[in-house]
Design an enzyme around this catalytic site. Structure first.
Site, short mmCIF file in Angstrom:
data_model
loop_
_atom_site.label_atom_id
_atom_site.label_comp_id
_atom_site.label_asym_id
_atom_site.label_seq_id
_atom_site.Cartn_x
_atom_site.Cartn_y
_atom_site.Cartn_z
N CYS A 140 9.23 -1.60 3.55
CA CYS A 140 7.68 -2.22 3.77
C CYS A 140 7.69 -3.42 2.91
O CYS A 140 8.05 -4.38 2.75
CB CYS A 140 6.93 -1.08 3.91
SG CYS A 140 5.24 -1.83 4.93
N GLU B 115 10.87 6.86 4.93
CA GLU B 115 10.67 8.01 4.31
C GLU B 115 9.79 9.12 4.94
O GLU B 115 9.52 9.94 4.42
CB GLU B 115 10.24 7.63 2.96
CG GLU B 115 8.61 7.15 2.85
CD GLU B 115 8.29 5.92 3.40
OE1 GLU B 115 9.36 5.33 3.90
OE2 GLU B 115 7.11 5.69 3.47
N HIS C 153 8.94 2.36 7.79
CA HIS C 153 8.82 3.60 6.74
C HIS C 153 9.77 4.77 7.20
O HIS C 153 9.19 5.71 7.54
CB HIS C 153 7.42 4.15 6.51
CG HIS C 153 6.54 3.09 5.73
ND1 HIS C 153 6.19 3.25 4.59
CD2 HIS C 153 5.67 2.04 6.28
CE1 HIS C 153 5.73 2.27 3.87
NE2 HIS C 153 5.38 1.56 5.10
#
Ligand code: MN
Length: 244
Positions: free
Chosen positions: A112, A217, A215
């Protein structure tokens, strides 16, 4: 021996013993994703370039994490009012970290804001606010669905990213209001949303870079393609360490 993966952080004021104090903060998702892939996360605090170069030389790999906006002055633009969360010391830290990672060929996963930092470090520019500057675009700021894979992204099937993800058609989350505009030197776009917004870039030289606008994660627990980005980083970092 541990594979040390630096992960950049943000400075936030948090309550400490009844008195607010600035702290280096990183969402645990990043640390857990690195650990699951077999890496040892090392939180990188803000600091001047000489500190960052010294630390980088001890790391095996790097995650450039998400966060607020880069100061548009870093890419010679006047900030529009939608720009938020500018932190000059974080900009300085992460731009130096990209410089160090590039010169050390340190395996890097840029997420990002991290991808935007790489682009700016290499002389590129950003769309400061997608909804304002590209009003015909899809909604890319969707924090309410940050754990859902809802946005189709097409990956260049020849790109290394496609082999890491195991597919050239993926669905991702989308929690960004900025995007890559003009590409930085040596960068090429390798994934796009259906509206043409760049969702991943690759580096054309030796530096092992994986850079995505979404994202992973927040998805790796449920999604093997997202986990594979961290696996790919740690595998490259291990090879990098053993080669030194
Ligand atoms: Mn998006």
């Amino acid at each position: 021996m541990a594979v040390l993966i630096g992960v950049t952080s943000e400075t936030k004021v948090v309550p400490r013993a009844g008195r607010d104090a600035p702290a280096s903060v990183i969402a645990m998702y990043y640390l857990e994703a690195i650990r699951r892939a077999g890496g040892t996360p090392v939180v990188v605090p803000p600091g001047p370039p000489d500190f960052i170069y010294g630390l980088a030389s001890r790391l095996d790999g790097l995650v450039l994490s998400g966060g607020g906006d880069i100061d548009p002055a870093r890419y010679d633009r006047e900030a529009i009012e939608q720009v938020y969360g500018v932190d000059e010391s974080r900009d300085t830290t992460e731009l130096a970290m990209v410089d160090a990672a590039l010169s050390l060929n340190m395996p890097t996963l840029a997420i990002c804001r991290g991808m935007q930092v790489v682009n700016v470090a290499l002389g590129g520019t950003l769309i400061q606010d997608i909804a304002t500057e590209r009003p015909d675009s899809l909604v890319h700021w969707a924090p309410d669905t940050q754990f859902d894979r809802h946005q189709p992204v097409t990956v260049d099937s020849k790109a290394e990213l496609a082999s890491v993800l195991g597919s050239s058609e993926v669905k991702v989350n989308s929690i960004h209001h900025q995007a890559v505009d003009r590409l930085g030197d040596g960068l090429g776009a390798v994934a796009w949303a259906e509206d043409g917004i760049i969702e991943a870039v690759a580096y054309e030289g030796e530096w092992p870079l994986l850079a995505v606008q979404w994202h992973p994660e927040r998805l790796f627990m449920e999604d093997s393609a997202s986990a594979a980005l961290f696996d790919g980083l740690v595998a490259r970092a291990l090879a990098n360490r053993d080669a030194r």
